[in-house]
Design an enzyme around this catalytic site. Structure first.
Site, PDB file in Angstrom:
ATOM      1  N   GLU A  52      12.277   8.803   0.391  1.00 60.67           N
ATOM      2  CA  GLU A  52      11.956   7.399   1.260  1.00 60.67           C
ATOM      3  C   GLU A  52      13.637   6.745   1.293  1.00 60.67           C
ATOM      4  OE1 GLU A  52       7.390   6.022   0.539  1.00 60.67           O
ATOM      5  OE2 GLU A  52       9.046   5.476  -0.727  1.00 60.67           O
TER       6      GLU A  52
ATOM      7  N   ASP B 176       2.910   6.049  -4.730  1.00 60.82           N
ATOM      8  CA  ASP B 176       4.211   5.178  -5.339  1.00 60.82           C
ATOM      9  C   ASP B 176       3.835   4.127  -6.159  1.00 60.82           C
ATOM     10  OD1 ASP B 176       6.019   7.131  -4.229  1.00 60.82           O
ATOM     11  OD2 ASP B 176       5.550   6.292  -2.258  1.00 60.82           O
TER      12      ASP B 176
END
Length: 258
Positions: free
Chosen positions: A139, A33
């Site tokens: 997430e 990420d």
């Protein structure tokens, strides 16, 4: 995909201008990420600073991977350990902690995440930069981030991307293979991985986000993490102001009088 990359770069610049900031800062962990975020940021027209902020639980491989990300993106990077800061905090603030509380490793990991947030904002404020987050849609759905830690950011360019899409964009932008192939981990403790901790795979979370049916066990885990993390996805709730309370009370009294 390329059009969406261009959109994200333009969006980041729009956000930066609205903040009246001169550049960006992000933490580079060595994971997919932050790697994608770094590669997006260097395509803007503004300065970018990457920070590698290892703690006592950060592996040497993660540090090497973070440096590989910075090199592949062409992103300036500084490595500043938070280990002494973390250990000093835990020792001097030991009286704050309940040693019988569950998930001691998570409590300690969240302290580390919040210390990193403090470092990022220290840089941002002194360099007129904005703090860039690296959390993605999976997430966000599950609340798999630290409140006021890695969730404490100014902009979150990856929130519209499923984990699979993060990989797709990262491949297109040339993120190193070693980053693409490693198991996602928040680095909260040695050997920790996201999927093991959550009890559900990113592939299953992505399938749910696509509107597809998932196994009963995967659904239970997704529901569990989502329902316990609502507070992370909203601002702190506040009561009515005194004036608004008085106005409501007056209106209720007038209705009763009628």
């Amino acid at each position: 995909m390329q059009n969406y990359i261009d959109y994200l770069v333009d969006w980041l610049e729009q956000q930066r201008r609205e903040y009246a900031a001169e550049g960006y800062v992000l933490g580079i962990s060595g994971g997919i990420d932050s790697a994608l975020a770094a590669h997006l940021l260097v395509r803007t027209s503004a300065p970018v600073q990457g920070l590698i902020l290892p703690s006592p639980t950060t592996s040497a491989q993660d540090i090497a991977d973070a440096r590989a990300v910075a090199q592949s993106a062409g992103c300036p990077v500084m490595e500043l350990s938070i280990s002494a800061l973390y250990e000093g905090f835990m020792q001097s603030m030991a009286a704050l902690f309940n040693q019988e509380a569950e998930r001691q490793n998570v409590i300690a990991g969240n302290v580390q995440a919040r210390l990193r947030m403090t470092a990022l904002y220290a840089y941002a404020q002194s360099h007129r930069a904005i703090v860039v987050g690296t959390d993605n849609a999976a997430e966000w759905l599950t609340g798999y981030f630290t409140k006021f830690g890695d969730g404490g950011v100014d902009v979150a360019p990856l929130l519209g991307l499923r984990k699979e899409q993060v990989y797709q964009l990262a491949k297109l932008l040339g993120v190193p293979a070693q980053i693409m192939e490693k198991a996602p981990s928040a680095g909260l403790w040695q050997g920790q991985t996201d999927e093991t901790e959550m009890g559900v795979s990113y592939a299953e979370i992505d399938a749910f986000l696509r509107g597809e049916r998932v196994s009963a066990e995967a659904q239970r885990q997704i529901d569990f993490w989502h329902n316990r993390s609502h507070h992370k996805r909203r601002l702190a709730p506040a009561p009515l102001s005194l004036s608004a309370f008085e106005q409501r009370a007056k209106a209720n009294n007038e209705i009763k009088a009628e």
